[in-house]
Design a protein around this motif. Sequence first.
Motif, mmCIF file in Angstrom:
data_model
loop_
_atom_site.group_PDB
_atom_site.id
_atom_site.type_symbol
_atom_site.label_atom_id
_atom_site.label_comp_id
_atom_site.label_asym_id
_atom_site.label_seq_id
_atom_site.Cartn_x
_atom_site.Cartn_y
_atom_site.Cartn_z
ATOM 1 N N ASN A 120 79.336 11.872 11.207
ATOM 2 C CA ASN A 120 77.997 12.126 11.736
ATOM 3 C C ASN A 120 77.937 13.440 12.485
ATOM 4 O O ASN A 120 76.976 14.205 12.361
ATOM 5 N N VAL A 121 78.975 13.722 13.267
ATOM 6 C CA VAL A 121 79.011 14.975 14.023
ATOM 7 C C VAL A 121 79.038 16.166 13.075
ATOM 8 O O VAL A 121 78.358 17.176 13.292
ATOM 9 N N ILE A 122 79.798 16.028 11.985
ATOM 10 C CA ILE A 122 79.880 17.144 11.033
ATOM 11 C C ILE A 122 78.523 17.406 10.414
ATOM 12 O O ILE A 122 78.089 18.563 10.269
ATOM 13 N N LEU A 162 89.972 15.113 8.309
ATOM 14 C CA LEU A 162 88.614 15.176 8.860
ATOM 15 C C LEU A 162 88.236 16.612 9.201
ATOM 16 O O LEU A 162 87.137 17.080 8.886
ATOM 17 N N LEU A 163 89.158 17.311 9.850
ATOM 18 C CA LEU A 163 88.821 18.682 10.232
ATOM 19 C C LEU A 163 88.750 19.589 9.018
ATOM 20 O O LEU A 163 87.974 20.546 8.998
ATOM 21 N N GLN A 164 89.564 19.290 7.994
ATOM 22 C CA GLN A 164 89.444 20.095 6.779
ATOM 23 C C GLN A 164 88.041 19.976 6.217
ATOM 24 O O GLN A 164 87.408 20.953 5.822
ATOM 25 N N ALA A 204 85.760 6.840 3.626
ATOM 26 C CA ALA A 204 86.546 5.735 4.179
ATOM 27 C C ALA A 204 85.669 4.510 4.220
ATOM 28 O O ALA A 204 84.478 4.595 4.530
ATOM 29 N N CYS A 205 86.260 3.377 3.915
ATOM 30 C CA CYS A 205 85.439 2.170 3.888
ATOM 31 C C CYS A 205 85.102 1.747 5.306
ATOM 32 O O CYS A 205 85.823 2.053 6.248
ATOM 33 N N TYR A 240 86.330 7.857 12.188
ATOM 34 C CA TYR A 240 85.799 8.450 10.963
ATOM 35 C C TYR A 240 84.286 8.540 10.971
ATOM 36 O O TYR A 240 83.705 9.590 10.690
ATOM 37 N N MET A 241 83.624 7.409 11.304
ATOM 38 C CA MET A 241 82.163 7.388 11.232
ATOM 39 C C MET A 241 81.546 8.424 12.146
ATOM 40 O O MET A 241 80.702 9.222 11.739
ATOM 41 N N SER A 242 81.966 8.395 13.432
ATOM 42 C CA SER A 242 81.367 9.335 14.393
ATOM 43 C C SER A 242 81.640 10.766 13.958
ATOM 44 O O SER A 242 80.785 11.640 14.069
#
Lengths: 309, 463
Positions: free
Chosen positions: A174-176, A197-199, A253-254, A169-171
């Motif tokens: 950041n990429v988005i 995530l992709l949505q 997300a936590c 999730y984190m990476s």
Amino acid sequence: MANEEERQLLVVIFDVNPVWWGIKSLQGQAQITKCLDCLLVFVNSYLMLRHDNKLAIIASHSTKSVFLYPAQESNQSPDPSKASTSDQAGGDCRYEHFAKVDDSVTDKFKELMRDGCEKNDIRRDSLIAGSMAIALCYIHRMQIESHGNTKLNARILVIKAADDAASQYMSFMNVIFAAQKERVVVDACILGQDSGLLQQACDMTSGMYLKVPHQDAFLQYLLTAFLTEAELRKESLVLAQSSRPREVDYRAACFCHRSLVDIGFVCSVCLSIFCQFSPICSTCETAFKPPVQASKSRKKRRALPANGT
Amino acid sequence: MERLQTVKLKRLGLHEYLCSLPPAILDSLYEHPATCMAVFRELPELAKYYIMRILFVEQPISKAAVSAWVKVNAKQDHNEAVKSMCSLRVWMESNLQGSASTAFIMSSIFRRNLQKALVGGGEPWSSTAHLGPDKHGKDIDSLDKYASERWEMLLHYLVGSETNSTISQDIKDLINQAGLMKQGSEGGRSYSIITAKGFQFLLLDNASQVWYFVLEYLDWVRERGMNLVPILRFIFELSFSSPGKDLPTDGRDEHVLICLQHFREMGLVMQRKRKSRRFYPTYLAINLANRANASVTNVTNTRGFILAETNFRVYAYTDSELQYSILSLFCKMLYRFPNVCVLQLTRKSIQSAVVNGITADQILHYIKANAHPDMLKSDPIIAPTLADQVRLWAMERDRLTYRDGVLYNQFLAQKDFEVLRNYAKELGALIWENSSKRYMVVTKDGHDQVKRYWKKYKKETDT
């Protein structure tokens, strides 16, 4: 109409997770080789649109991301016998450039499947975030190399098969954000289950999110929805997306469990999100005092007898 | 300005030329995948999208469905795309079975060959496998060198700096016909001098030059009565070939072979001997049908060599005569060293270039296209002061426009003047007037009518 001064760069990220594809082919629903063929035809059509369209293909495995095209120089010297066969272009009617691309991709793909990864490393999810980061670096490099001549219009197309992994999730976020900043459009073509995530990625970079119901029409979906660049799509075409903006799940997300939360605790220094209280923030190591719940309850208990009796 | 427009006009000329061919010939042209690809790339973006969308769908699509693909405000693009495709006979109208609505269907020949280009499944376009490996095989560098040598020789001939006659008479004729040079005579001897169009041609980048030249060549060939269709096919095939790969000369039309010899002279292909059975296309031929406006010097033969500073000094790190002659068209030469030339952009030099028909944009484009890598690092490449000043100097010549006219003055009465002036204004022949001094200027064409009216009016008022 596309500006003549701009060039286009398309980076395709192809999810080759062995677990997912293996299960699907055992069930008889999807075959990775057929999918690769469709992808090659799509890529050839993209190259046919304009002479100076640029392309890169990345395969996303469980533990690594490999460039299928352009093929990086390998350590061993190129095999002379292989070179001569590709010279003859296989006696095919294809335009030679397409034939070269196809051959290079299939060779690297076979190599990847052969060498792949160790048995212990096989997982159910693929390193999509890692591949996207590599794609962004490649785009950035291309932009620098073409500086001064023409502007580069970059797109990333993610073909996702496996499910989302909470650990990414984190990476991923950041990429988005990086893609948003670089004005790179992220499109997604989902073969398996919906990916939150992709949505989010498609929504934030104004890309196109499409879920393909069955694999037979995969090529047609690709040609219809993803062939043209984002500008043309926005202005002229009517294409139904698989996710409306309101339906996108933007919950964070936590950081401790990677579970989606609506309400949580936020560190006031670094803004990281936790689902439950922790005395030290794991990101910036700031210390916090525990919340004052205990004293309140004592006060209430003392007040109650005064009122009650 | 008119030069760039002529270049653009010629581009459309190919499109219109294809539309003007009879359907049978067009279909036979489409038999070859290279032509289909070239035509595909010429279409507008939306048309390309439509074609790809129904490339693998074999049935006709109703018009209503196609219009539903675009948003309402893109209707014009949609109509334009449909029109261009129908005129090229790529799309045709037909009927949907079982309903009266009209539909579109893609020409099956076009579809088949485009699919072949994409996925294969036919014979190879042409291969020299039967001839065995080439003993005198050339590598890409020597091909590039050959091409640039030949093309420079052509340009040298244009500039007139070398009087060698390695240019054949055919090419000389072609150049004259293209209007790049004209025959002049001095002291009983006739020779060719370069024209304004020729100057502008010199300032274009390589790809545009080659494209323009090939289009002129097609016109010239048409006048000589040669069959254009196989030549077109040959040109498209050349432009889609890959560098370093050779092509056979067997099985080609005789006109195509003549054309091959011409191209060999221009540097577009390389053939070891006239009778060789194979030839190599060079980088000049390979990007021919693709966007000639692509201002990319991705072929690293020509490294940039011009540095233009904000004090209007231009440093050219080259020793080629051709570049000096081109630069001295619009710069004043100051110093010359073995490897550098120092020039200055002055008002006089720019205006003398403008007199020859060169526009400021062309000058700036030339400098940008040949800019030294150090200059490419700054953004924008040419300093704004420099660009603006060049444009201003060029525009200075446009401050005055001249028109022929006839002056009417010495009116005896204000009323006479006003009557005549109103008449001339209605006629649209009035150019200028000065009521206080009773002057007016009328166009030459309108002069007769105004004179007759005046005589009539005089007669009426006198009587």
